[in-house]
Design a protein around this motif. Structure first.
Motif, PDB file in Angstrom:
ATOM      1  N   LEU A 263     -33.993 -23.509 -21.046  1.00 41.73           N
ATOM      2  CA  LEU A 263     -34.163 -23.591 -22.495  1.00 41.73           C
ATOM      3  C   LEU A 263     -35.553 -24.148 -22.759  1.00 41.73           C
ATOM      4  CD1 LEU A 263     -30.720 -25.234 -23.377  1.00 41.73           C
ATOM      5  CD2 LEU A 263     -31.352 -22.841 -23.728  1.00 41.73           C
ATOM      6  N   TRP A 264     -36.431 -23.331 -23.357  1.00 44.99           N
ATOM      7  CA  TRP A 264     -37.821 -23.759 -23.487  1.00 44.99           C
ATOM      8  C   TRP A 264     -38.482 -23.104 -24.694  1.00 44.99           C
ATOM      9  CZ3 TRP A 264     -39.321 -27.798 -20.856  1.00 44.99           C
ATOM     10  CH2 TRP A 264     -40.682 -28.144 -20.826  1.00 44.99           C
ATOM     11  N   GLN A 265     -39.558 -23.707 -25.105  1.00 44.94           N
ATOM     12  CA  GLN A 265     -40.346 -23.174 -26.209  1.00 44.94           C
ATOM     13  C   GLN A 265     -41.416 -22.237 -25.670  1.00 44.94           C
ATOM     14  OE1 GLN A 265     -41.935 -26.310 -28.826  1.00 44.94           O
ATOM     15  NE2 GLN A 265     -40.611 -27.739 -27.751  1.00 44.94           N
ATOM     16  N   SER A 266     -41.357 -20.985 -26.069  1.00 44.35           N
ATOM     17  CA  SER A 266     -42.443 -20.032 -25.811  1.00 44.35           C
ATOM     18  C   SER A 266     -43.016 -20.209 -24.411  1.00 44.35           C
ATOM     19  CB  SER A 266     -43.540 -20.208 -26.863  1.00 44.35           C
ATOM     20  OG  SER A 266     -42.993 -20.111 -28.164  1.00 44.35           O
ATOM     21  N   ALA A 267     -42.199 -19.926 -23.405  1.00 46.44           N
ATOM     22  CA  ALA A 267     -42.527 -20.292 -22.018  1.00 46.44           C
ATOM     23  C   ALA A 267     -43.308 -19.253 -21.236  1.00 46.44           C
ATOM     24  CB  ALA A 267     -41.233 -20.599 -21.250  1.00 46.44           C
ATOM     25  N   SER A 268     -43.546 -18.070 -21.793  1.00 46.24           N
ATOM     26  CA  SER A 268     -44.072 -16.965 -20.983  1.00 46.24           C
ATOM     27  C   SER A 268     -45.396 -17.285 -20.301  1.00 46.24           C
ATOM     28  CB  SER A 268     -44.207 -15.707 -21.843  1.00 46.24           C
ATOM     29  OG  SER A 268     -42.936 -15.270 -22.281  1.00 46.24           O
ATOM     30  N   SER A 269     -46.351 -17.867 -21.027  1.00 47.50           N
ATOM     31  CA  SER A 269     -47.655 -18.159 -20.407  1.00 47.50           C
ATOM     32  C   SER A 269     -47.519 -19.228 -19.335  1.00 47.50           C
ATOM     33  CB  SER A 269     -48.675 -18.588 -21.471  1.00 47.50           C
ATOM     34  OG  SER A 269     -48.322 -19.834 -22.041  1.00 47.50           O
ATOM     35  N   ASN A 270     -46.646 -20.195 -19.566  1.00 49.08           N
ATOM     36  CA  ASN A 270     -46.402 -21.253 -18.589  1.00 49.08           C
ATOM     37  C   ASN A 270     -45.819 -20.660 -17.314  1.00 49.08           C
ATOM     38  OD1 ASN A 270     -45.750 -23.666 -17.279  1.00 49.08           O
ATOM     39  ND2 ASN A 270     -45.164 -24.689 -19.178  1.00 49.08           N
ATOM     40  N   LEU A 271     -44.850 -19.778 -17.465  1.00 48.39           N
ATOM     41  CA  LEU A 271     -44.235 -19.150 -16.294  1.00 48.39           C
ATOM     42  C   LEU A 271     -45.241 -18.270 -15.546  1.00 48.39           C
ATOM     43  CD1 LEU A 271     -40.790 -18.210 -17.868  1.00 48.39           C
ATOM     44  CD2 LEU A 271     -41.241 -20.031 -16.193  1.00 48.39           C
ATOM     45  N   LYS A 272     -46.051 -17.544 -16.293  1.00 48.21           N
ATOM     46  CA  LYS A 272     -47.059 -16.682 -15.669  1.00 48.21           C
ATOM     47  C   LYS A 272     -48.035 -17.500 -14.838  1.00 48.21           C
ATOM     48  CE  LYS A 272     -50.603 -13.210 -16.728  1.00 48.21           C
ATOM     49  NZ  LYS A 272     -51.278 -12.450 -17.824  1.00 48.21           N
ATOM     50  N   SER A 273     -48.466 -18.644 -15.375  1.00 46.64           N
ATOM     51  CA  SER A 273     -49.433 -19.479 -14.655  1.00 46.64           C
ATOM     52  C   SER A 273     -48.824 -20.077 -13.398  1.00 46.64           C
ATOM     53  CB  SER A 273     -49.959 -20.588 -15.570  1.00 46.64           C
ATOM     54  OG  SER A 273     -48.946 -21.528 -15.857  1.00 46.64           O
ATOM     55  N   GLN A 274     -47.487 -20.106 -13.339  1.00 47.54           N
ATOM     56  CA  GLN A 274     -46.805 -20.619 -12.151  1.00 47.54           C
ATOM     57  C   GLN A 274     -46.312 -19.493 -11.245  1.00 47.54           C
ATOM     58  OE1 GLN A 274     -44.524 -24.248 -12.415  1.00 47.54           O
ATOM     59  NE2 GLN A 274     -44.855 -24.346 -14.615  1.00 47.54           N
ATOM     60  N   GLY A 275     -46.810 -18.285 -11.504  1.00 48.98           N
ATOM     61  CA  GLY A 275     -46.579 -17.187 -10.576  1.00 48.98           C
ATOM     62  C   GLY A 275     -45.349 -16.339 -10.828  1.00 48.98           C
ATOM     63  N   MET A 276     -44.700 -16.495 -11.976  1.00 49.53           N
ATOM     64  CA  MET A 276     -43.502 -15.709 -12.257  1.00 49.53           C
ATOM     65  C   MET A 276     -43.854 -14.576 -13.213  1.00 49.53           C
ATOM     66  SD  MET A 276     -39.751 -16.975 -13.597  1.00 49.53           S
ATOM     67  CE  MET A 276     -38.271 -16.082 -13.100  1.00 49.53           C
ATOM     68  N   SER A 277     -43.694 -13.355 -12.780  1.00 47.31           N
ATOM     69  CA  SER A 277     -44.045 -12.206 -13.617  1.00 47.31           C
ATOM     70  C   SER A 277     -42.951 -11.946 -14.653  1.00 47.31           C
ATOM     71  CB  SER A 277     -44.255 -10.960 -12.754  1.00 47.31           C
ATOM     72  OG  SER A 277     -43.074 -10.648 -12.036  1.00 47.31           O
ATOM     73  N   GLU A 278     -43.338 -11.312 -15.755  1.00 47.14           N
ATOM     74  CA  GLU A 278     -42.419 -11.131 -16.872  1.00 47.14           C
ATOM     75  C   GLU A 278     -41.228 -10.239 -16.529  1.00 47.14           C
ATOM     76  OE1 GLU A 278     -44.330  -9.955 -20.463  1.00 47.14           O
ATOM     77  OE2 GLU A 278     -45.670 -11.700 -20.520  1.00 47.14           O
ATOM     78  N   ASP A 279     -41.362  -9.385 -15.544  1.00 49.39           N
ATOM     79  CA  ASP A 279     -40.246  -8.499 -15.204  1.00 49.39           C
ATOM     80  C   ASP A 279     -39.135  -9.217 -14.439  1.00 49.39           C
ATOM     81  OD1 ASP A 279     -41.895  -8.826 -12.951  1.00 49.39           O
ATOM     82  OD2 ASP A 279     -41.276  -6.905 -12.108  1.00 49.39           O
ATOM     83  N   LYS A 280     -39.378 -10.471 -14.045  1.00 48.40           N
ATOM     84  CA  LYS A 280     -38.388 -11.218 -13.271  1.00 48.40           C
ATOM     85  C   LYS A 280     -37.369 -11.940 -14.159  1.00 48.40           C
ATOM     86  CE  LYS A 280     -40.370 -10.240  -9.332  1.00 48.40           C
ATOM     87  NZ  LYS A 280     -39.738  -9.254  -8.416  1.00 48.40           N
TER      88      LYS A 280
END
Length: 439
Positions: free
Chosen positions: A279-296
């Motif tokens: 549960l997070w606020q607008s996490a996409s850029s944070n996840l991307k910077s940690q190596g998780m691609s959006e398709d995952k």
């Protein structure tokens, strides 16, 4: 406000009730700002990315662009959320602080009450393009109702449920949970496959408040009465806090180790595939910077008690976001105003909000095609239909601190195997209410 978010020490928090002077980069004594240092500005930015270094890489090219356009050099400091509110409150009393700063939007009314921030009356708003440039939901978290805004919206965010597609598939779960009961049931299937269920940050005081605020709304409750006085021990508020902590204490969905987690640790676990949901606020850029691609991963609305998200009891997010404020006695009032105009201009709004996977609070920038992703569709729909602003009262920042700390202590109890009961929750909330300022 981004997530996080900060906790102030009691002594500094209480200074809100006492502070009446502004601070800034200079020496103005009338509290009205001046232009004694027309070529320099200091700017405190909040930590929006996965690290302070990420923020510097995002912001510095834009500040260089501003300097090239105006001749005004901006000295940047990115302040961690764990320190930001303390730093701001200290600045309101010490007279030593920046010219321009980011604030969590939930703090707007509290900081407004100090008198330290420049009011954005119609004349000042006209200098940056006018009130109508900003969407209503963002303007609703800029200060107390009936008063001129204490800041202007910079980034808008909403909470969502992020889920790992592969973990869900392996557990035979076809779609994300829409209710808390479904989340708990899905959790048992996920645990049967050897994975953790839901990440949380039990030691992150402001994250705690954001979540229990939403649960309270879903229980038809609030933490403040209609007259603005604290009401932390109502049946609905107690039930809300217990339901959130019970995700660890009773349902075993949140790992016990998360009781000690601070900012971004739950995001890191999710990015590494350790937990199935976040549960997070607008996490996409944070996840991307940690190596998780959006398709995952997939993105869905935060669960509700029953049915689908909507208004009233179906609130499933706070109106999250970052506001941009100016200290009233800045030594470069014109430059600070010009900087706010620059940062809230269409071009910068598109650049910065894309970098942080946030939603522009400026309507004309929000219509850009770059904000039409599936992730943003969920966030924009939430902000438009099922998000509520935290109470815009002068004591809001104290509320975040004392209630967020109470939840932190309850998570510690759960992690240690101590019982979390209706009575123990109510006792913690009663203690928190006793720590609120008396009028």
């Amino acid at each position: 406000m981004r997530t996080i978010r900060a906790a102030a020490t009691g002594a500094v928090v209480m200074s809100l009730a006492l502070a009446a002077t502004a601070c800034g980069g200079g020496t103005s004594t009338d509290g009205g700002g001046s232009n004694d240092s027309p070529k320099t500005l200091t700017y405190w930015a909040s930590n929006q990315g996965a690290s302070i270094e990420v923020d510097k890489k995002v912001l510095q090219p834009e500040l260089d662009k501003f300097e090239k356009q105006t001749g005004i050099k901006v000295k940047l400091e990115v302040v961690p959320w764990s320190d930001l509110l303390n730093r701001i409150l200290t600045a309101t009393t010490s007279g030593q602080g920046p010219d321009v700063l980011n604030i969590g939007n939930t703090w707007s009314a509290s900081l407004q009450a100090t008198g330290a921030l420049l009011p954005w009356d119609e004349a000042n708003l006209a200098k940056i393009g006018g009130r109508n440039r900003f969407v209503d939901s963002a303007l609703g978290s800029t200060g107390a109702e009936g008063k001129d805004p204490a800041a202007v919206p910079l980034y808008s965010m909403a909470y969502a449920l992020y889920y790992n597609k592969q973990i869900f598939a392996d557990a035979g779960i076809a779609q994300p949970p829409a209710t808390w009961a479904e989340l708990v049931a899905d959790g048992k299937k996920i645990q049967a496959k050897g994975k953790q269920v839901l990440g949380a940050e039990g030691a992150n005081v402001s994250e705690n408040v954001h979540h229990v605020f939403v649960f309270a709304k879903q229980h038809g409750a609030d933490f403040f009465a209609a007259d603005g006085k604290p009401d932390f021990t109502s049946d609905g508020a107690v039930a809300a806090v217990k339901q959130y902590v019970d995700l660890m204490a009773k349902d075993k969905a949140i790992p016990q180790g998360n009781a000690e987690y601070a900012q971004n640790q739950s995001v890191s676990d999710f990015a590494k595939g350790k937990t199935a949901m976040l549960l997070w606020q607008s996490a996409s850029s944070n996840l991307k910077s940690q190596g998780m691609s959006e398709d995952k991963y997939g993105i869905a609305p935060v669960p509700v008690q029953s049915g689908t998200p909507g208004t009233g009891a179906q609130v499933n997010s706070m109106v999250a976001g970052i506001n941009l404020a100016v200290f009233k006695n800045t030594d470069n009032l014109d430059g600070a105003t010009e900087f706010v105009k620059f940062m809230t201009g269409d071009e910068e709004q598109k650049i910065l909000n894309k970098a942080y996977s946030t939603i522009p609070p400026v309507a004309s920038a929000q219509s850009d095609a770059g904000f039409n992703s599936a992730a943003n569709a969920v966030l924009k729909d939430t902000l438009a239909k099922s998000a509520a602003a935290l109470p815009q009262v002068a004591d809001e920042s104290q509320f975040e601190t004392v209630v967020g700390t109470a939840v932190k202590e309850l998570f510690a109890d759960a992690a240690a195997g101590r019982p979390v009961t209706t009575e123990s929750v109510k006792a913690k909330l009663a203690k928190a209410q006793q720590q609120m300022p008396t009028k």
